[in-house]
Design a protein around this motif. Structure first.
Motif, PDB file in Angstrom:
ATOM      1  N   LEU A 152      26.446  46.610  26.060  1.00  0.00           N
ATOM      2  CA  LEU A 152      27.154  45.338  26.214  1.00  0.00           C
ATOM      3  C   LEU A 152      28.478  45.550  26.953  1.00  0.00           C
ATOM      4  N   VAL A 153      29.216  46.567  26.506  1.00  0.00           N
ATOM      5  CA  VAL A 153      30.514  46.822  27.131  1.00  0.00           C
ATOM      6  C   VAL A 153      30.325  47.168  28.603  1.00  0.00           C
ATOM      7  N   LEU A 166      22.902  51.392  17.265  1.00  0.00           N
ATOM      8  CA  LEU A 166      23.860  50.306  17.377  1.00  0.00           C
ATOM      9  C   LEU A 166      24.905  50.630  18.438  1.00  0.00           C
ATOM     10  N   LEU A 167      25.251  51.919  18.502  1.00  0.00           N
ATOM     11  CA  LEU A 167      26.216  52.329  19.517  1.00  0.00           C
ATOM     12  C   LEU A 167      25.644  52.096  20.912  1.00  0.00           C
ATOM     13  N   ARG A 181      12.980  61.498  24.044  1.00  0.00           N
ATOM     14  CA  ARG A 181      12.917  61.265  22.607  1.00  0.00           C
ATOM     15  C   ARG A 181      14.205  61.659  21.907  1.00  0.00           C
ATOM     16  N   GLN A 204      16.077  58.963  20.693  1.00  0.00           N
ATOM     17  CA  GLN A 204      15.605  58.366  19.450  1.00  0.00           C
ATOM     18  C   GLN A 204      15.955  59.295  18.306  1.00  0.00           C
ATOM     19  N   ALA A 205      17.211  59.336  17.945  1.00  0.00           N
ATOM     20  CA  ALA A 205      17.631  60.296  16.937  1.00  0.00           C
ATOM     21  C   ALA A 205      17.284  59.826  15.543  1.00  0.00           C
ATOM     22  N   GLY A 206      16.899  58.568  15.408  1.00  0.00           N
ATOM     23  CA  GLY A 206      16.600  58.056  14.081  1.00  0.00           C
ATOM     24  C   GLY A 206      17.840  57.580  13.356  1.00  0.00           C
ATOM     25  N   SER A 207      19.007  57.645  13.994  1.00  0.00           N
ATOM     26  CA  SER A 207      20.229  57.203  13.332  1.00  0.00           C
ATOM     27  C   SER A 207      20.545  55.779  13.750  1.00  0.00           C
ATOM     28  N   ILE A 208      20.672  54.919  12.776  1.00  0.00           N
ATOM     29  CA  ILE A 208      20.927  53.507  13.076  1.00  0.00           C
ATOM     30  C   ILE A 208      22.242  53.348  13.836  1.00  0.00           C
ATOM     31  N   HIS A 209      23.221  54.156  13.445  1.00  0.00           N
ATOM     32  CA  HIS A 209      24.513  54.030  14.092  1.00  0.00           C
ATOM     33  C   HIS A 209      24.430  54.324  15.572  1.00  0.00           C
ATOM     34  N   ALA A 257      26.048  48.463  21.623  1.00  0.00           N
ATOM     35  CA  ALA A 257      27.439  48.115  21.910  1.00  0.00           C
ATOM     36  C   ALA A 257      27.851  48.644  23.273  1.00  0.00           C
TER      37      ALA A 257
END
Lengths: 218, 677
Positions: free
Chosen positions: B666-667, B659-660, B648, B651-656, B663
């Protein structure tokens, strides 16, 4: 002839990457919207170039649609959003400008490395645009990750969308019109949904700083 | 052939109608009737199809490769073994549907009976399709349909905390089983596009012994979690009491039997002739389940939980029969092995009949008194004499009293165990008598447990207002009980005929077959190569004769019926508080087996403030601790929690951050693609 074609495509793609870098470097939403507008116009221009040199008339339609939707309609909507939310001009990033630019340059190098095998197998005159499109993709992702305001993230998403369109255009001379239209619609829907979210976030938290969303946990 | 197909079509159509019609019904009553009507029609079709295949012995197959073709299509096939389980399922479903029409009246206006009817009929359809499935996809589809719809049925009373907890246990255990089923089928399938059961049979024959062992263990765990083998039984005593009673009857009477069906199908049909230790493992698991099931049942004072633990016990007895048969067969004692297999199949049928009967009876009690706690019941025999009689018949049958059916099947299982003396091997010379002892102890304790269940619930005086105000449930609930009680008697008295039929079914399954060495019994239940024989019919006749003679003698002596108070040790007033309680009844056994139960007792006495000799109240509470549940599941749950807490943090609750992640993923994917090429 082919030399001119690839020179033009490369010019357009480089311009698109540059507009993305502007977002990392400038502050303030109007500048971002302008950068996005320029980027979309350049995308339309690249697609039109491919249509001209590649003798594919349907791509003219795609270019026209790109121009109308991404070059005019979405920037207008973004402007409306800015006026409604009334964002403070200072847009604070997670990462400062110098580091951002440094990271972006590393991402561009990385994109060139990744695109090398692809360029080796591609014989299209547009292949020079491939690493640039990849770089745009990475930089857009970086924008989304590193910016705090929801509106900036929306712009990052839209640039990502542009990057994918560019990749498709230079990689395969564009996808069929029907698919392209589907992607447009998708992007527009995504944008509208995000717009609604931005409004709601603004109303609920009195800010569009997505950092505050952490409070939604539990 | 075509008759069976039409019967199967009636089955599917009936259940589908029963699922959909209630949703469109305007009133709860109409929804209940539509549910029952569809279920009755579907079950009648299933019963007919099963009976036809059993009667003619010709297997039926139908394939619909166009349906979900990517997964292999739907394939239906019904052989003798499948037909037995289909007929069993359909018969109990039919009665449960009739029973449920009135039983679910208590939900009128409280919850959606349309949705209940939908899940109920889907549950029946899923259960009926499991024995009809002829490829992996159909089997898993039916299996999950059965599991998921029964989960929703268990959750009918979802407002109660116990129900939600039971649902969680049930769904976790059923998914545990499903996760093991997939690799089991994958190991047997020769290739991804050959997934019919015929392919699996061929594929299993080509497997190496090591892989076969893995498949067997996977099957034992996967089907064991459905059947309720100790220690995978934990969901039974939770889920069965939480579900509505006719659903409990179906889950306990039929659904867990489909676990046995799956085990037979995989371990005896697909992979006949397994090593001896397979039989040994089945035997050991059976003994553990039987003994622990009945021991925990004894400590339960909730009628339905008690019955649920008895299901664990009876599954154990079935496994003992299977295990003993497998061992005997391996040593070339085919005819004796067939007795064990027939005993196991017979006990499967019998348990379905008497356990459904008992759950129906318990449902009647709960409907009338609104409690399943035996300490609040009592005296119901006067208020609901019919239900009491049926419950008594069921209790006698499950306690294996002749001439009822439980006796006949347990007798066969015993005989197969006693036949172990023919094998001159030390481990069997020790193991089989030990199993005999455990089975005998189980039988005795089961009898004691049902003396408690019947005696405390139905005899003496009512212990609460609810019990005192109870009445007989409506006829539509009594009729299924009457039918099942009659079935218990008929299956017992006619057991030689039934066993003859079951031996034929056993012959049709490669792993259960004695290759023609079977001696079919005619009038007596017999054991090949042994003078032992017994006739439940004779016992019934003898018992009947004794009753008649006793009645005649009493009449001739002129002894009239006299009603009087029970002798109350000279006390004037008799109150229910002077009665024997279920806790008191179980107390001696709790002391004897205190090592197992680890009973926790709490005695608090509040005395008068003036003198400690004037006691105001005494509160005594005690409960047993199922230590192996603690030992086995607590670390598992703790470990899962710990891992979940750690995960859990992602699941920090931070959108960034999210998104990271995207990303980075993907990389990384691109880098790995670049690196690998």
């Amino acid at each position: 002839m082919t030399g001119l074609f690839s020179q033009l495509v490369m010019l357009g793609s480089s311009g698109m990457l540059l507009t993305a870098l502007i977002v990392l470097w400038r502050r303030g939403l109007p500048a971002y919207i302008a950068a996005y507008r320029w980027q979309s116009w350049l995308l339309a221009a690249v697609v039109a170039t491919i249509a001209h040199f590649g003798d594919d008339t349907s791509l003219y339609w795609v270019a026209g649609a790109l121009l109308v939707l991404k070059g005019i309609a979405i920037p207008a909507l973004l402007g409306a959003m800015r006026r409604r939310v009334g964002v403070t001009p200072q847009v604070t990033p997670f990462v400062n400008t110098e580091t951002s630019l440094l990271v972006a340059s590393l991402l561009v190098v990385f994109a060139y490395l990744l695109a090398r095998p692809w360029m080796a197998v591609s014989h299209l005159p547009t292949r020079e645009g491939l690493p640039l499109a990849m770089a745009l993709l990475f930089v857009s992702l970086f924008i989304i990750v590193s910016r705090k305001k929801a509106v900036t993230q929306v712009i990052g998403f839209l640039m990502l969308e542009n990057a994918i369109a560019l990749l498709a255009a230079v990689g395969t001379y564009g996808v069929p019109l029907l698919v392209e239209l589907g992607v447009f619609l998708d992007a527009l829907m995504g944008f509208l949904v995000m717009q609604i979210f931005v409004y709601h976030i603004h109303e609920t938290f009195d800010t569009i700083d997505v950092d505050e969303l952490t409070r939604l946990r539990h | 052939m075509s008759a069976v197909t039409s019967a199967l079509e009636l089955m599917a159509g009936g259940y589908a109608a029963g699922a959909l019609l209630p949703l469109a019904m305007p009133s709860p009553r109409a929804a209940r009737l539509a549910t029952a009507a569809g279920a009755v029609a579907g079950s009648a079709g299933g019963l007919l199809a099963g009976a036809l295949v059993l009667a003619t012995g010709t297997p039926v197959a139908a394939a619909f490769p166009g349906l979900v073709s990517a997964a292999g299509g739907i394939a239906i096939g019904l052989d003798r073994l499948g037909a037995l389980f289909l007929a069993l399922t359909a018969a109990v479903s039919l009665l449960a549907a009739i029973y449920g029409a009135s039983y679910t009246a208590e939900y009128d206006g409280r919850r959606s009976l349309g949705a209940f009817g939908f899940t109920f009929n889907l549950f029946l359809l899923g259960m009926a399709l499991v024995p009809c499935a002829a490829n992996v996809f159909t089997f898993l589809l039916a299996w999950e349909l059965m599991a998921l719809s029964s989960y929703f049925l268990v959750m009918t009373d979802s407002a109660r905390v116990e129900t939600r907890e039971a649902g969680l246990w049930y769904i976790a255990m059923t998914h545990f089983g499903f996760v093991l089923l997939l690799p089991m089928f994958l190991l047997m399938a020769p290739s991804a596009d050959l997934t019919t059961f015929a392919d699996l049979r061929a594929g299993a024959a080509a497997l190496s012994p090591g892989v076969r062992n893995v498949v067997f263990l996977l099957a034992l765990l996967a089907f064991g979690s459905k059947a309720g083998i100790v220690p995978l039984h934990v969901w039974l005593p939770r889920a069965h009491p939480a579900a509505p009673s006719h659903v409990s009857a179906l889950m306990s009477g039929v659904m867990i039997k489909l676990g046995i069906y799956g085990l037979i199908r995989v371990a005896f049909d697909f992979m006949p002739g397994g090593p001896v230790w397979w039989g040994g493992v089945l035997l050991a698991a059976g003994c553990m389940s039987a003994l622990l099931g009945v021991l925990y049942a004894l400590m339960e004072h909730d009628l339905k939980r008690l019955l649920a633990y008895h299901s664990v016990e009876n599954i154990g007895i079935i496994l003992i029969g299977l295990g003993a048969g497998a061992v005997l067969q391996r040593f070339g004692l085919g005819a004796l092995a067939a007795i064990g297999f027939a005993g196991a199949l017979f006990h499967t049928v019998n348990h379905a009949s008497f356990k459904a009967l008992l759950f129906f009876g318990a449902g009647g009690v709960i409907q009338q008194t609104h409690t399943a706690n035996m300490e609040e019941l009592g005296g119901l025999i006067k208020r609901m004499p019919h239900t009491a009689l049926y419950f008594l018949v069921g209790s006698a049958a499950i306690a294996a009293l002749p001439p009822l059916n439980g006796f006949a099947s347990e007798w066969l299982v015993f005989q197969s165990l006693l036949a172990g003396t023919h094998i001159p091997r030390p481990e069997i010379a020790i193991g089989f008598p030990l199993a005999v002892g455990m089975l005998a102890l189980t039988g005795g304790l089961a009898a004691a447990c049902f003396v408690k269940a019947f005696g405390i619930t139905f005899l003496a005086m009512p212990r609460s207002e609810h019990a005192a105000r109870a009445g007989e449930p409506p006829w539509s609930m009594r009729l299924p009980m009457l039918v099942l009680a009659a079935a218990c008697l008929v299956l017992g008295v006619a057991s030689p005929v039934v066993v003859r039929g079951l031996l034929v079914i056993g012959e049709s399954v490669p792993g259960l077959s004695a290759h023609g060495a079977v001696q079919a019994p005619r009038f007596w239940l017999t054991v090949p190569g042994s003078p032992t024989q017994v006739s439940p019919l004779m016992i019934a006749a003898l018992l009947g004769a004794i009753v008649v003679v006793a009645a005649v003698v009493l009449r001739m002596r002129g002894l009239a019926l006299r009603r009087a108070d029970t002798w109350g040790c000279g006390r004037i007033g008799q109150t229910p508080r002077m009665e024997y309680t279920a806790s008191a009844f179980a107390e001696p056994l709790r002391r004897v087996f205190s090592e197992l139960y680890r009973p926790a007792e709490d005695l608090s006495i509040s005395a008068h403030p003036e003198s400690r000799y004037f006691v105001r109240t005494i509160t005594y509470t005690s409960h047993v601790v199922p230590w192996f549940e603690r030992a086995f599941y607590d670390p598992l749950i703790r470990g899962t929690r710990a891992v979940a807490t750690r995960v859990r943090r992602l699941q920090a609750g931070s959108i960034h951050l999210y998104l990271l992640y995207v990303a980075t993923a993907l990389v990384l994917a691109l880098v790995s693609a670049w690196w690998l090429q």
